[in-house]
Design a protein around this motif. Sequence first.
Motif, short mmCIF file in Angstrom:
data_model
loop_
_atom_site.label_atom_id
_atom_site.label_comp_id
_atom_site.label_asym_id
_atom_site.label_seq_id
_atom_site.Cartn_x
_atom_site.Cartn_y
_atom_site.Cartn_z
N LYS A 136 111.62 58.43 -14.08
CA LYS A 136 110.28 57.85 -14.11
C LYS A 136 109.49 58.39 -12.92
O LYS A 136 110.02 58.51 -11.82
N PRO A 137 108.21 58.70 -13.13
CA PRO A 137 107.37 59.20 -12.02
C PRO A 137 106.83 58.08 -11.15
O PRO A 137 106.63 56.95 -11.62
N ILE A 138 106.61 58.40 -9.87
CA ILE A 138 105.93 57.47 -8.96
C ILE A 138 104.83 58.22 -8.23
O ILE A 138 104.94 59.41 -7.95
N LYS A 139 103.73 57.52 -7.95
CA LYS A 139 102.61 58.11 -7.23
C LYS A 139 102.74 57.91 -5.73
O LYS A 139 102.28 58.72 -4.94
N SER A 140 103.33 56.80 -5.32
CA SER A 140 103.53 56.50 -3.90
C SER A 140 104.77 55.62 -3.79
O SER A 140 105.30 55.15 -4.80
N PHE A 141 105.22 55.41 -2.58
CA PHE A 141 106.43 54.62 -2.36
C PHE A 141 106.28 53.80 -1.09
O PHE A 141 105.87 54.32 -0.06
N THR A 142 106.62 52.53 -1.19
CA THR A 142 106.64 51.66 -0.02
C THR A 142 107.82 50.71 -0.15
O THR A 142 108.00 50.08 -1.19
N ALA A 143 108.61 50.63 0.90
CA ALA A 143 109.69 49.65 0.97
C ALA A 143 109.35 48.72 2.13
O ALA A 143 109.14 49.17 3.25
N THR A 144 109.25 47.45 1.85
CA THR A 144 108.97 46.46 2.87
C THR A 144 110.19 45.56 3.01
O THR A 144 110.67 45.02 2.03
N TYR A 145 110.66 45.42 4.22
CA TYR A 145 111.82 44.59 4.48
C TYR A 145 111.36 43.22 4.94
O TYR A 145 110.61 43.10 5.89
N MET A 146 111.80 42.23 4.22
CA MET A 146 111.42 40.85 4.50
C MET A 146 112.65 40.06 4.90
O MET A 146 113.72 40.25 4.35
N LEU A 147 112.50 39.17 5.86
CA LEU A 147 113.55 38.25 6.23
C LEU A 147 112.90 36.91 6.51
O LEU A 147 111.99 36.82 7.34
N ASN A 148 113.34 35.91 5.78
CA ASN A 148 112.81 34.55 5.93
C ASN A 148 111.30 34.53 5.77
O ASN A 148 110.59 33.85 6.50
N GLY A 149 110.81 35.33 4.82
CA GLY A 149 109.39 35.34 4.51
C GLY A 149 108.55 36.21 5.43
O GLY A 149 107.34 36.29 5.28
N ASN A 150 109.16 36.86 6.41
CA ASN A 150 108.42 37.68 7.36
C ASN A 150 108.78 39.16 7.22
O ASN A 150 109.95 39.50 7.10
N GLU A 151 107.76 40.01 7.26
CA GLU A 151 107.99 41.45 7.21
C GLU A 151 108.53 41.89 8.57
O GLU A 151 107.99 41.55 9.60
N TYR A 152 109.63 42.67 8.57
CA TYR A 152 110.12 43.17 9.83
C TYR A 152 110.26 44.68 9.87
O TYR A 152 110.51 45.23 10.93
N ALA A 153 110.07 45.37 8.76
CA ALA A 153 110.07 46.84 8.77
C ALA A 153 109.41 47.34 7.50
O ALA A 153 109.38 46.67 6.48
N LYS A 154 108.88 48.57 7.58
CA LYS A 154 108.21 49.16 6.43
C LYS A 154 108.41 50.67 6.44
O LYS A 154 108.38 51.29 7.49
N TYR A 155 108.63 51.22 5.26
CA TYR A 155 108.75 52.67 5.09
C TYR A 155 107.80 53.03 3.96
O TYR A 155 107.84 52.41 2.91
N SER A 156 106.95 54.04 4.17
CA SER A 156 105.93 54.30 3.17
C SER A 156 105.60 55.79 3.05
O SER A 156 105.56 56.51 4.03
N VAL A 157 105.40 56.23 1.81
CA VAL A 157 104.81 57.53 1.50
C VAL A 157 103.59 57.18 0.67
O VAL A 157 103.71 56.67 -0.44
N GLU A 158 102.41 57.39 1.24
CA GLU A 158 101.18 56.93 0.59
C GLU A 158 100.90 57.63 -0.73
O GLU A 158 100.57 57.01 -1.71
N THR A 159 100.96 58.94 -0.72
CA THR A 159 100.70 59.66 -1.96
C THR A 159 101.42 61.00 -1.92
O THR A 159 101.50 61.65 -0.89
N PHE A 160 101.98 61.38 -3.05
CA PHE A 160 102.66 62.66 -3.15
C PHE A 160 101.68 63.77 -3.50
O PHE A 160 101.92 64.92 -3.24
N SER A 161 100.56 63.40 -4.10
CA SER A 161 99.63 64.41 -4.60
C SER A 161 98.94 65.18 -3.47
O SER A 161 98.47 66.28 -3.68
#
Length: 170
Positions: A136-161
């Motif tokens: 399956k194709p994706i246009k962008s990618f973001t992984a957000t790490y949550m713990l107890n409802g709070n974001e503590y890390a993020k990894y992102s590729v905004e756009t491949f194009s």
Amino acid sequence: CRYIGDYAFYGCSYLGGEVEFYLPSEEGGEASDGEIESEKVRFQLIINEGVEYIGSRAFYNAGIIDLVLPDSVTELGIRAFYDCNNIEEIYSLSRKAISCENLFSNDAYNNAILYVPEGREPAYSKTSPWSNFYIKPIKSFTATYMLNGNEYAKYSVETFSEIPVPETPF
């Protein structure tokens, strides 16, 4: 780290999956059994951007559910993710489909979905082992790490194009 060596995480069962954390109550101090909250977290194994080589059997039989491979990977060792039978989703952020034999076992090919940068599906569908997956194709990618409802890390590729696509032999 540009290199993950052979057998580096061979058989590690806690690299992915659901992990249950026991957290003290928000009031602080020592928590009694009645004040401990538990939370299950589903982990993705994200290989950091900059890693170029993943060695043979580096993650063999590891407990991975979701796997993220960065664009920087240029070589994958034989059976690097073999026997990781619980993999459900693989995100290959590489614009180039890297050929490698026996990378995964049949359970992964039969059960996992492979996500690739939009427009790169034809290259992946012609390259082993990626051709064994539902792609399956994706246009962008973001992984957000949550713990107890709070974001503590993020990894992102905004756009491949916006990133130039490398030449392929196809």
